[in-house]
Design an enzyme around this catalytic site. Structure first.
Site, PDB file in Angstrom:
ATOM      1  N   ARG A  68       0.754  -1.252   0.058  1.00  0.00           N
ATOM      2  CA  ARG A  68      -0.292   0.031  -0.125  1.00  0.00           C
ATOM      3  C   ARG A  68       0.796   1.190  -0.157  1.00  0.00           C
ATOM      4  O   ARG A  68       1.008   1.989   0.883  1.00  0.00           O
ATOM      5  CB  ARG A  68      -0.875   0.108   1.165  1.00  0.00           C
ATOM      6  CG  ARG A  68      -2.055  -1.334   1.027  1.00  0.00           C
ATOM      7  CD  ARG A  68      -3.071  -1.124   2.133  1.00  0.00           C
ATOM      8  NE  ARG A  68      -4.361  -1.026   1.458  1.00  0.00           N
ATOM      9  CZ  ARG A  68      -5.292  -0.435   1.999  1.00  0.00           C
ATOM     10  NH1 ARG A  68      -5.494  -0.024   3.236  1.00  0.00           N
ATOM     11  NH2 ARG A  68      -6.529  -0.330   1.265  1.00  0.00           N
ATOM     12  N   GLN A  93      -0.558   2.218  -6.072  1.00  0.00           N
ATOM     13  CA  GLN A  93      -2.000   2.259  -5.943  1.00  0.00           C
ATOM     14  C   GLN A  93      -2.974   1.834  -7.078  1.00  0.00           C
ATOM     15  O   GLN A  93      -3.984   1.238  -7.037  1.00  0.00           O
ATOM     16  CB  GLN A  93      -2.422   3.892  -5.592  1.00  0.00           C
ATOM     17  CG  GLN A  93      -2.537   4.242  -4.337  1.00  0.00           C
ATOM     18  CD  GLN A  93      -3.074   5.642  -4.064  1.00  0.00           C
ATOM     19  OE1 GLN A  93      -3.501   6.201  -4.917  1.00  0.00           O
ATOM     20  NE2 GLN A  93      -2.752   6.383  -3.030  1.00  0.00           N
ATOM     21  N   ASP A 143      -3.644  -1.802  -6.936  1.00  0.00           N
ATOM     22  CA  ASP A 143      -4.327  -2.313  -5.641  1.00  0.00           C
ATOM     23  C   ASP A 143      -5.583  -2.811  -5.898  1.00  0.00           C
ATOM     24  O   ASP A 143      -6.724  -2.009  -5.775  1.00  0.00           O
ATOM     25  CB  ASP A 143      -4.235  -1.082  -4.651  1.00  0.00           C
ATOM     26  CG  ASP A 143      -4.616  -1.541  -3.224  1.00  0.00           C
ATOM     27  OD1 ASP A 143      -5.395  -2.743  -3.042  1.00  0.00           O
ATOM     28  OD2 ASP A 143      -4.429  -1.106  -2.274  1.00  0.00           O
ATOM     29  N   SER A 165      -8.344  -2.803  -2.987  1.00  0.00           N
ATOM     30  CA  SER A 165      -8.824  -1.416  -2.632  1.00  0.00           C
ATOM     31  C   SER A 165      -9.774  -1.128  -3.719  1.00  0.00           C
ATOM     32  O   SER A 165     -10.923  -0.765  -3.395  1.00  0.00           O
ATOM     33  CB  SER A 165      -7.670  -0.112  -2.693  1.00  0.00           C
ATOM     34  OG  SER A 165      -7.317  -0.059  -1.711  1.00  0.00           O
ATOM     35  N   TYR A 184      -3.647  -1.059   7.423  1.00  0.00           N
ATOM     36  CA  TYR A 184      -4.694  -2.120   7.757  1.00  0.00           C
ATOM     37  C   TYR A 184      -4.763  -2.137   9.369  1.00  0.00           C
ATOM     38  O   TYR A 184      -3.715  -1.921  10.131  1.00  0.00           O
ATOM     39  CB  TYR A 184      -4.638  -3.432   7.299  1.00  0.00           C
ATOM     40  CG  TYR A 184      -4.758  -3.737   5.677  1.00  0.00           C
ATOM     41  CD1 TYR A 184      -5.997  -3.614   5.149  1.00  0.00           C
ATOM     42  CD2 TYR A 184      -3.816  -3.559   4.886  1.00  0.00           C
ATOM     43  CE1 TYR A 184      -6.359  -3.646   4.052  1.00  0.00           C
ATOM     44  CE2 TYR A 184      -3.920  -3.941   3.572  1.00  0.00           C
ATOM     45  CZ  TYR A 184      -5.427  -3.803   2.987  1.00  0.00           C
ATOM     46  OH  TYR A 184      -5.674  -3.880   1.540  1.00  0.00           O
TER      47      TYR A 184
END
Lengths: 385, 385
Positions: free
Chosen positions: B120, B125, B128, B131, B231
């Protein structure tokens, strides 16, 4: 006087014609209220809550002991036939389509009030159940569409790219249509709408939608399309064809189409042909709120999802049924309030005495003293004999 | 080099690991793409659209001819076993729970990349997928809740009275939780949220939610609750109990509860007991997005709606399953982009050559050259033997 609240009989109907809140209102008017046990169970209003508000809970209503019967769906002919002469009934009656029920109400000497007949004047707004229930079904139509649509409604700008907003087209901009526009807009969609009533352009804009002007007969809008009470009138077949032709490119450009066009007492107008649906992109969703009255979309079946084959996949055509009943708590809350307000209008000193000099009472009355008071229904009943 | 796009095998899975848009991207990198016929059918991407983007459509992928395999769900052990040594695979691998699959990938000498392991950091990004798919499932959770909730989400002021807005409580404010907060807020609900990571308070506020501060151990928040990569970490049982006790009144006050708390590689934390659900009002709705990993709500069953009896009715407890897959077009669009971006990172001059000096490539790699590169998974596999 004894007011009875019915446990609805129709399959799929979860609403109830009173809530604990309206029981309090009716009690304050000096009326006794009996609620059939579990009448509110489907809508989330428990017997105990009705009892706490002062209602008596009964296993079955006794027709002979009722002065007033409150209901949601039209009474079946056999139920109407069992009521005492002079009983007041308040609820939906579908006078245009439930003629046997109307005849039974008249024959039994019931003074029946049809919520469909409540005039659209400001004094009667708080009794207008067609509007309150359309509020629910317009909102609901958008949720049903969003759930079936395989994409987002809102615009997203993410690290993995930008997702464009869904394009939602709403046909018919009455209460349900405007509510659908507002809800789709809330969810982030790009919304456009059309209605044959020119007056609706401003309302569409006020809900955040873009009004689509159709040049139906060389003028941009036709004031004659507005019938009584703000409802739309039926178009001639030539103009209806031209309307569909002009709508086709807008339908093809939409990701989600919600149709809400209704004409009181008539079959819903056909706005969208199968050919027009076939012009939509795969994955698009069509929700027809008029499915129960014949549908705005060709081939729609009430209560069913159909997959219409299109290039590269299919379009989901939803014949929405019982949309208001699918959100029974708030739908009942508004409906019960409409019913209680109408009943309050004819109640004085604990007595229910309809005053036919009151235009709301007079207009809403369907049957009284053995005859059908509503002229159009009386005519239809003559023809139906 | 030959990139294969798999038709997903798992029941209920409608996503696909490539779209016509990403086929164009891969072709521009100098790669050949073969798509299994109907691989995109469930997501609304037709074979013809893939072909138009330059992919070849094949009835079945031939494992021996593949250099790269793109997939959504973890590969079954038998599929992994059929791949040539040196094949690169990219997709979800559920390394914490699908150990037989991991072992098979290692044994076959596959260079497998698990999207769960993408670090992360901002550079990663766009790759990901946890996400991007959480964005979909958070939005979806609200639609599923709204559809089952028997009332409106928004405030309405109508002629028949005022309808208050729904109170929505979101537990867990990761990507899915924040998206749920934003979507519920869009729909007009009053939204509050909690997360054990103190840092999430600002994010909750930025989405329009009210952050609920829980005094878990005399400090207002505990920085130690934040694990690696942003997280949440698991709480000790004492603090978890205290968390539930402090949450109980907020749960009882909610009309709609959406739980999204997940701890990577672990069972979901129990946030809400049956007793807490029983304290909610009849008609309330609970949607547990963590149902597939054990659930945040006691007794939840993935893929099922349960009616939990409460005073005067019941609460609907929804074990949401395949939430992202239920919106397959946009979920695939984002997922495919994540996959293509990761593949692009290791492709140069038409050759796929993972560079393990790149921290994203190194961290995402699950198996390579016959061994398990991801330390925690290698340990788990040792223990599992």
């Amino acid at each position: 006087m004894q007011v009875g609240v019915r446990r609805e009989q129709r399959a799929g109907e979860r609403r109830v014609a009173a809530t604990p809140e309206t029981v309090l209102q009716l009690r304050a008017l000096g009326l006794d209220v009996a609620v059939e046990s579990n009448a509110g169970a489907g809508a989330g209003y428990a017997d105990a809550a009705f009892a706490a508000a002062g209602a008596s809970i009964v296993p079955e209503l006794i027709a002979e002991s009722l002065d007033v019967l409150l209901h949601v769906r039209p009474l079946e002919p056999e139920t109407a036939a069992g009521l005492r002469p002079g009983t007041v009934s308040i609820g939906f009656a579908s006078p245009a389509s439930e003629l046997p029920g109307v005849r039974a109400l008249a024959a039994a000497g019931v003074t029946s009030f049809a919520l469909e007949l409540v005039p659209r004047i400001s004094r009667a707004q708080s009794m207008d159940a067609l509007s309150s229930q359309s509020l629910v079904s317009g909102y609901r139509a958008v949720l049903e569409a969003a759930l079936r649509y395989p994409r987002f409604f809102p615009l997203y700008m993410t690290a993995a790219g930008t997702i464009p907003p869904a394009r939602v087209l709403v046909l018919g901009a009455g209460v349900a249509g405007l509510q659908a526009i507002g809800t789709a807009k809330r969810l982030g969609a790009r919304v456009s709408a059309n209605d044959i009533r020119a007056a609706s352009a401003d309302e569409v804009a006020s809900m955040g939608g873009t009004f689509i002007h159709l040049d139906l007969d060389t003028r941009t809008a036709d004031p004659s399309a507005e019938g009584s009470g703000g409802y739309a009138r039926e178009l001639g077949e030539d103009r209806a064809k031209r309307q569909r032709a002009l709508l086709a490119p807008h339908v093809a450009a939409a990701d989600v189409l919600i149709t809400t066009a209704a004409i009181p007492g008539r079959a819903a107008p056909l706005l969208v042909t199968t050919e027009m649906v076939a012009g939509m992109r795969a994955g698009s969703v069509v929700v027809d709120l008029a499915a129960e009255s014949g549908g705005n979309v060709e081939g729609v079946i009430a209560g069913r999802d159909l997959q219409i084959p299109v290039d590269g996949g299919s379009v989901t055509l939803v014949g929405l049924q019982d949309a208001a009943s699918a959100m029974p708590s708030d739908a009942s809350r508004l409906f019960a309030k409409n019913v209680a307000n109408l009943l309050a209008l004819m109640t004085a000193d604990g007595k229910v005495v309809p005053d036919f000099d009151d235009e709301v009472v007079a207009a809403s009355c369907l049957t009284h003293g053995g005859s059908v008071r509503h002229a159009a229904t009386a005519e239809a009943l003559e023809a139906f004999k």
